[in-house]
Design a protein around this motif. Structure first.
Motif, mmCIF file in Angstrom:
data_model
loop_
_atom_site.group_PDB
_atom_site.id
_atom_site.type_symbol
_atom_site.label_atom_id
_atom_site.label_comp_id
_atom_site.label_asym_id
_atom_site.label_seq_id
_atom_site.Cartn_x
_atom_site.Cartn_y
_atom_site.Cartn_z
ATOM 1 N N PRO A 1 0.829 -1.216 0.000
ATOM 2 C CA PRO A 1 0.000 0.000 0.000
ATOM 3 C C PRO A 1 0.863 1.267 0.000
ATOM 4 C CG PRO A 1 -0.887 -1.597 1.552
ATOM 5 C CD PRO A 1 0.422 -2.172 1.070
ATOM 6 N N GLU A 2 1.992 1.231 0.669
ATOM 7 C CA GLU A 2 2.870 2.414 0.729
ATOM 8 C C GLU A 2 3.460 2.719 -0.645
ATOM 9 O OE1 GLU A 2 3.178 -0.301 2.778
ATOM 10 O OE2 GLU A 2 2.127 0.651 4.451
ATOM 11 N N ASP A 3 3.909 1.684 -1.349
ATOM 12 C CA ASP A 3 4.478 1.903 -2.683
ATOM 13 C C ASP A 3 3.413 2.414 -3.659
ATOM 14 O OD1 ASP A 3 6.910 1.113 -1.744
ATOM 15 O OD2 ASP A 3 6.911 -0.853 -2.720
ATOM 16 N N ALA A 4 2.192 1.909 -3.515
ATOM 17 C CA ALA A 4 1.110 2.377 -4.394
ATOM 18 C C ALA A 4 0.834 3.861 -4.140
ATOM 19 C CB ALA A 4 -0.146 1.543 -4.164
ATOM 20 N N ALA A 5 0.829 4.245 -2.869
ATOM 21 C CA ALA A 5 0.593 5.655 -2.538
ATOM 22 C C ALA A 5 1.712 6.532 -3.091
ATOM 23 C CB ALA A 5 0.481 5.828 -1.018
ATOM 24 N N ALA A 6 2.950 6.069 -2.948
ATOM 25 C CA ALA A 6 4.093 6.848 -3.450
ATOM 26 C C ALA A 6 4.002 6.993 -4.966
ATOM 27 C CB ALA A 6 5.406 6.171 -3.041
ATOM 28 N N LEU A 7 3.611 5.911 -5.635
ATOM 29 C CA LEU A 7 3.486 5.969 -7.097
ATOM 30 C C LEU A 7 2.471 7.045 -7.505
ATOM 31 C CD1 LEU A 7 3.206 2.914 -9.491
ATOM 32 C CD2 LEU A 7 1.793 4.934 -9.795
ATOM 33 N N LEU A 8 1.297 7.004 -6.872
ATOM 34 C CA LEU A 8 0.230 7.936 -7.269
ATOM 35 C C LEU A 8 0.582 9.394 -6.967
ATOM 36 C CD1 LEU A 8 -2.969 5.951 -6.200
ATOM 37 C CD2 LEU A 8 -2.058 6.259 -8.511
ATOM 38 N N GLN A 9 1.517 9.592 -6.052
ATOM 39 C CA GLN A 9 1.900 10.968 -5.702
ATOM 40 C C GLN A 9 3.116 11.461 -6.470
ATOM 41 O OE1 GLN A 9 1.761 9.933 -1.455
ATOM 42 N NE2 GLN A 9 0.730 11.879 -1.136
ATOM 43 N N SER A 10 3.728 10.590 -7.262
ATOM 44 C CA SER A 10 4.990 10.966 -7.895
ATOM 45 C C SER A 10 4.770 11.837 -9.134
ATOM 46 C CB SER A 10 5.782 9.708 -8.277
ATOM 47 O OG SER A 10 5.146 9.041 -9.348
ATOM 48 N N GLU A 11 5.749 12.675 -9.422
ATOM 49 C CA GLU A 11 5.689 13.498 -10.637
ATOM 50 C C GLU A 11 5.808 12.640 -11.879
ATOM 51 O OE1 GLU A 11 8.328 16.852 -10.803
ATOM 52 O OE2 GLU A 11 7.724 17.442 -8.775
ATOM 53 N N ASP A 12 6.612 11.569 -11.779
ATOM 54 C CA ASP A 12 6.757 10.661 -12.924
ATOM 55 C C ASP A 12 5.401 10.104 -13.336
ATOM 56 O OD1 ASP A 12 9.468 11.031 -12.983
ATOM 57 O OD2 ASP A 12 9.943 9.188 -11.896
ATOM 58 N N PHE A 13 4.590 9.799 -12.346
ATOM 59 C CA PHE A 13 3.257 9.261 -12.653
ATOM 60 C C PHE A 13 2.379 10.316 -13.306
ATOM 61 C CE2 PHE A 13 -1.203 8.798 -11.132
ATOM 62 C CZ PHE A 13 -1.562 7.763 -11.980
ATOM 63 N N SER A 14 2.397 11.537 -12.790
ATOM 64 C CA SER A 14 1.500 12.549 -13.367
ATOM 65 C C SER A 14 1.892 12.909 -14.796
ATOM 66 C CB SER A 14 1.413 13.785 -12.468
ATOM 67 O OG SER A 14 2.702 14.252 -12.175
#
Ligand SMILES: *Cc1c(COP(=O)(O)O)cnc(C)c1O
Length: 219
Positions: free
Chosen positions: A127-140
């Motif tokens: 769950p922590e990695d998923a949250a980090a992914l969704l908050q990352s600039e790379d993802f946006s």
């Protein structure tokens, strides 16, 4: 019971907000067509090659869901037509899906697979990695993928209490991720043996194979 009867029984037992994915892996097209003719339009497969073969032979209003583990080098074969990819468990994979979707001028819906089972063999992000992914600039920066929810598989066990705890973990993970990324709407959890329990725990999408098509034969 026939495939049509199985489907009708299951559809009638599902609350309106729950989507049924008919998991047709290993089954012949004649079986899928029986489900199609009974009104089913969403099919789930776990191998890209098999899904692509079936896509080519079957009616084009079917929504194909990839529910299995995805190898990055095979994303290109399904990018043109896949409707939802359930098993996204790394940024690298999401980036490849984005790249291939772009070639077809599409935005592909994806679910983040969260590891809720205690078994080592099950895939998924924390769950922590998923949250980090969704908050990352790379993802946006990825414009050709849309993360619409989460997916999880419970441990293969008879212990209903353990399964319930794992489903509850996926639901609470979904709730906290939704606070970061309000697009989220789908919780893909529950299979033939546990979909009723999954719905009790908040599932919005169940992946049911053998209860519709009968037991699989892997020879
Ligand atoms: C095969 C499979 C299912 C369906 O399993 P049944 O027990 O036959 O309903 C659901 N989800 C995933 C990821 C699968 O691989």
């Amino acid at each position: 019971m026939s495939i049509k009867q199985n489907l009708n029984t299951i559809q009638q037992s599902l609350p309106e907000h729950v989507t049924l994915v008919a998991v047709s892996k290993t089954k012949p097209i004649s079986d899928l067509m029986e489900a199609y003719n009974a009104g089913q339009r969403i099919f789930g497969e776990n191998k890209i090659q098999e899904m692509t073969d079936k896509y080519q032979e079957m009616p084009k209003d079917i929504k194909w869901h990839m529910i299995g583990h995805v190898q990055r080098n095979k994303v290109k074969y399904m990018a043109e037509f896949v409707n939802l990819i359930h098993g996204v468990e790394s940024f690298k994979l999401l980036k490849e899906i984005n790249k291939q979707a772009k070639k077809h001028d599409r935005v592909i819906d994806c679910l983040l697979q969260i590891k809720i089972a205690s078994e080592e063999s099950k895939f998924g992000m924390s769950p922590e990695d998923a949250a980090a992914l969704l908050q990352s600039e790379d993802f946006s920066a990825l414009k050709n993928v849309n993360v619409t929810g989460v997916m999880g598989m419970a441990t293969f066990t008879e212990d209903q209490e353990q399964i319930r705890q794992e489903f509850n973990l996926l639901k609470s993970t979904f709730d906290s991720l939704k606070a970061i990324h309000s697009n989220l709407k789908t919780i893909s959890m529950g299979m033939s043996g546990d979909y009723q329990l999954a719905i009790d725990c908040g599932s919005t999408m169940v992946r049911v194979g053998s209860s519709i098509f009968g037991a699989r034969n892997y020879n």
